[in-house]
Design a protein around this motif. Structure first.
Motif, mmCIF file in Angstrom:
data_model
loop_
_atom_site.group_PDB
_atom_site.id
_atom_site.type_symbol
_atom_site.label_atom_id
_atom_site.label_comp_id
_atom_site.label_asym_id
_atom_site.label_seq_id
_atom_site.Cartn_x
_atom_site.Cartn_y
_atom_site.Cartn_z
ATOM 1 N N UNK A 190 0.854 -1.190 0.000
ATOM 2 C CA UNK A 190 0.000 0.000 0.000
ATOM 3 C C UNK A 190 0.888 1.236 0.000
ATOM 4 N N UNK A 191 0.654 2.164 -0.898
ATOM 5 C CA UNK A 191 1.512 3.349 -0.940
ATOM 6 C C UNK A 191 1.371 4.186 0.325
ATOM 7 N N UNK A 192 2.502 4.693 0.783
ATOM 8 C CA UNK A 192 2.620 5.658 1.872
ATOM 9 C C UNK A 192 2.420 5.096 3.267
ATOM 10 N N UNK A 193 1.677 4.017 3.450
ATOM 11 C CA UNK A 193 1.471 3.496 4.797
ATOM 12 C C UNK A 193 1.003 2.053 4.729
ATOM 13 N N UNK A 194 1.532 1.230 5.634
ATOM 14 C CA UNK A 194 1.085 -0.152 5.718
ATOM 15 C C UNK A 194 1.447 -0.708 7.081
ATOM 16 N N UNK A 195 0.553 -1.496 7.639
ATOM 17 C CA UNK A 195 0.816 -2.184 8.896
ATOM 18 C C UNK A 195 1.207 -3.620 8.601
ATOM 19 N N UNK A 196 2.176 -4.116 9.365
ATOM 20 C CA UNK A 196 2.555 -5.515 9.298
ATOM 21 C C UNK A 196 2.342 -6.119 10.676
ATOM 22 N N UNK A 197 2.179 -7.426 10.706
ATOM 23 C CA UNK A 197 1.949 -8.142 11.948
ATOM 24 C C UNK A 197 3.068 -9.147 12.145
ATOM 25 N N UNK A 198 3.424 -9.374 13.404
ATOM 26 C CA UNK A 198 4.561 -10.226 13.753
ATOM 27 C C UNK A 198 4.063 -11.459 14.483
ATOM 28 N N UNK A 199 4.609 -12.605 14.082
ATOM 29 C CA UNK A 199 4.406 -13.842 14.839
ATOM 30 C C UNK A 199 5.730 -14.181 15.496
ATOM 31 N N UNK A 200 5.725 -14.298 16.816
ATOM 32 C CA UNK A 200 6.910 -14.691 17.571
ATOM 33 C C UNK A 200 6.664 -16.093 18.105
ATOM 34 N N UNK A 201 7.544 -17.020 17.763
ATOM 35 C CA UNK A 201 7.407 -18.404 18.191
ATOM 36 C C UNK A 201 8.600 -18.777 19.048
ATOM 37 N N UNK A 202 8.318 -19.319 20.234
ATOM 38 C CA UNK A 202 9.369 -19.830 21.100
ATOM 39 C C UNK A 202 9.789 -21.179 20.529
#
Length: 80
Positions: free
Chosen positions: A65-77
């Motif tokens: 997406x131009x100019x702005x985008x959110x990403x999400x994180x998966x953290x796995x132990x």
């Protein structure tokens, strides 16, 4: 943990709001340097929570997406 915002100025001739981001450079800040966590990035929260999706985004990542985008994180132990 909420990671720092990633910001990049679009210096391309097109000035279209797209840029490459080094997601791997953010992993240490997300994990606090703990090597027992595997970090993956996704474009939606649903994808990050869906454990049947085994591979997140590759790095470097160019925003969709131009100019702005959110990403999400998966953290796995990796030990649990």
């Amino acid at each position: 943990i909420e990671p720092d915002l990633l910001e990049e100025c679009d210096t391309s001739e097109e000035n279209n709001g797209f840029a490459e981001f080094d997601l791997e450079a953010e992993i240490e800040g997300i994990t606090g340097g703990n090597p027992n966590y595997e970090i993956e990035f996704f474009t939606t929260q649903a994808e990050a929570q869906d454990l049947s999706i085994e591979n997140g985004l590759s790095s470097p990542y160019t925003n969709e997406n131009p100019l702005s985008q959110s990403l999400f994180v998966r953290a796995t132990d990796i030990n649990n």
